[in-house]
Write an enzyme that holds these catalytic residues in place. Structure first.
Site, PDB file in Angstrom:
ATOM      1  N   HIS A 140       0.816  -1.233   0.000  1.00 59.59           N
ATOM      2  CA  HIS A 140       0.000   0.000   0.000  1.00 59.59           C
ATOM      3  C   HIS A 140       0.846   1.277   0.000  1.00 59.59           C
ATOM      4  O   HIS A 140       0.311   2.362  -0.224  1.00 59.59           O
ATOM      5  CB  HIS A 140      -0.921   0.037   1.225  1.00 59.59           C
ATOM      6  CG  HIS A 140      -1.947  -1.048   1.244  1.00 59.59           C
ATOM      7  ND1 HIS A 140      -2.833  -1.259   0.203  1.00 59.59           N
ATOM      8  CD2 HIS A 140      -2.240  -2.000   2.172  1.00 59.59           C
ATOM      9  CE1 HIS A 140      -3.610  -2.283   0.494  1.00 59.59           C
ATOM     10  NE2 HIS A 140      -3.276  -2.757   1.674  1.00 59.59           N
ATOM     11  N   ASP A 197      -2.929 -10.591  -2.399  1.00 57.41           N
ATOM     12  CA  ASP A 197      -3.514 -10.063  -1.163  1.00 57.41           C
ATOM     13  C   ASP A 197      -4.953  -9.616  -1.444  1.00 57.41           C
ATOM     14  O   ASP A 197      -5.268  -9.199  -2.559  1.00 57.41           O
ATOM     15  CB  ASP A 197      -2.671  -8.869  -0.694  1.00 57.41           C
ATOM     16  CG  ASP A 197      -3.041  -8.377   0.699  1.00 57.41           C
ATOM     17  OD1 ASP A 197      -2.311  -8.712   1.650  1.00 57.41           O
ATOM     18  OD2 ASP A 197      -4.046  -7.649   0.829  1.00 57.41           O
ATOM     19  N   ASP A 252      -4.969 -12.810   3.272  1.00 56.00           N
ATOM     20  CA  ASP A 252      -6.212 -12.303   3.852  1.00 56.00           C
ATOM     21  C   ASP A 252      -7.439 -12.505   2.952  1.00 56.00           C
ATOM     22  O   ASP A 252      -8.512 -11.984   3.250  1.00 56.00           O
ATOM     23  CB  ASP A 252      -6.069 -10.827   4.256  1.00 56.00           C
ATOM     24  CG  ASP A 252      -5.306  -9.988   3.259  1.00 56.00           C
ATOM     25  OD1 ASP A 252      -5.037 -10.473   2.151  1.00 56.00           O
ATOM     26  OD2 ASP A 252      -4.976  -8.829   3.589  1.00 56.00           O
TER      27      ASP A 252
HETATM   28 ZN   LIG Z   1      -4.351  -7.139   2.692  1.00 57.64          ZN
END
Ligand SMILES: [Zn+2]
Length: 312
Positions: free
Chosen positions: A126, A163, A247
């Site tokens: 990110h 992810d 996740d």
């Molecule tokens: Zn994540």
């Protein structure tokens, strides 16, 4: 040939407030789950400032250093999601995470290993050029791509980010880099609310693969067969980098996809197939997210077990 595991105890010393999902226990349990796997172990070195400055600015690096608190925590992202904190011992973890990815790339490109997993934290996908975000400070995997292109002189590097959250940082950092193909799949809608199929990079070098909430492994497999693997085959990468967040798992508290360990097993095998076809098997995978501790540990162990099977 062999599989490597690159990590460092400093990555456990980056601590976060109790309400933050990104905790040292994540990495501790992943490492515990990887015990007994036939891997060669390496210590993650500290990355150089110069290598971090290939994608971040000097002012940003100064800002990160100056934000390390003497005690307690510093919140770095009050305008985004208020989840990104530095603690007194965070700095070595940040630099060793970038350095660990570079070390794994060195080992794989030298021929010492076929593939490697960097079990490091904090995650990185990110982080943008001058923006910490979503537990991330430096673009670990994007920096790895830049290192493989610059330091090692490769011509084409591909990144696959599975992810559950959009790899907005990796996308932004490599948006203008035609030698990097960035493919990121993510639940949509979900924070950070980017990653639409219309985001394709300055050189058609970014591929976004949104996955609808409530869908599971079958939808993921169909999407990867239809949109991811053909792009990788057309690009013919010399090295495959993976942003391995776990996740998407059905048990994860931050998402609503229903992947299970067998889905990670399938996907890892298919990515190894791509690496075998184009890169002589060369693949470097790096830990990103994953916030149900048991699911994270089991999924990461499944992923690395497949790497060891495929490097043997
Ligand atoms: Zn994540």
């Amino acid at each position: 040939m062999a599989t490597g595991l690159v990590t460092h105890p400093d990555c456990l010393a980056h601590v976060t407030p109790a309400h933050v999902h990104e905790q040292p226990a994540r990495l501790a349990l992943v490492l515990q789950a990887l015990e007994g796997l036939p891997v060669f172990r390496y210590a993650a070195p500290l990355a150089s400032d110069d290598s971090i400055l290939t994608l971040h600015t000097p002012a940003y690096l100064d800002h990160i250093r100056a934000s390390v608190p003497a005690e307690g925590f510093t919140m770095l992202d009050p305008d985004t999601d208020e989840e990104t904190f530095l603690s007194p011992s965070s700095l070595p973890a940040l630099f060793r995470t970038v350095g660990g990815v570079q070390k794994a790339i060195d080992l794989v490109l030298s021929g010492e290993l076929t593939n490697a997993f960097a079990a490091v934290r904090p995650p990185g996908h990110h982080a943008e050029r001058e923006l910490p975000m979503g537990f991330c400070f430096f673009g670990n995997v994007a920096l790895g791509a830049k290192y493989a292109l610059g330091h090692h002189g490769l011509a084409r590097v591909a990144i696959v980010d599975f992810d559950v959250h959009h790899g907005n940082g990796t996308q932004a950092l490599l948006w203008d880099e035609p030698r990097a193909l960035v493919i990121t799949s993510q639940q949509m809608p979900l924070w950070p609310d980017t990653g639409d199929v219309s985001e394709t990079g300055a050189h058609d070098n970014v591929v976004n693969v949104p996955l609808a909430p409530g869908t599971g492994g079958k939808a993921m497999r169909d999407a990867y067969e239809a949109r991811v693997f053909p792009r990788l085959d057309a690009f013919r990468p010399e090295l495959l980098l993976v942003s391995a967040g776990f996740d998407c798992h059905a048990a994860d508290p931050l998402s609503d996809l229903a992947w299970v360990e067998e889905d990670y097993e399938w996907l890892t095998h298919r990515l190894c197939d791509i690496a075998d076809r184009h890169c002589g098997g060369r693949m470097v995978s790096t830990l990103e997210g994953g916030y149900d501790l048991d699911a994270l540990a089991a999924s990461a162990a499944t992923h690395v077990r497949v790497l060891t099977e495929r490097s043997g």
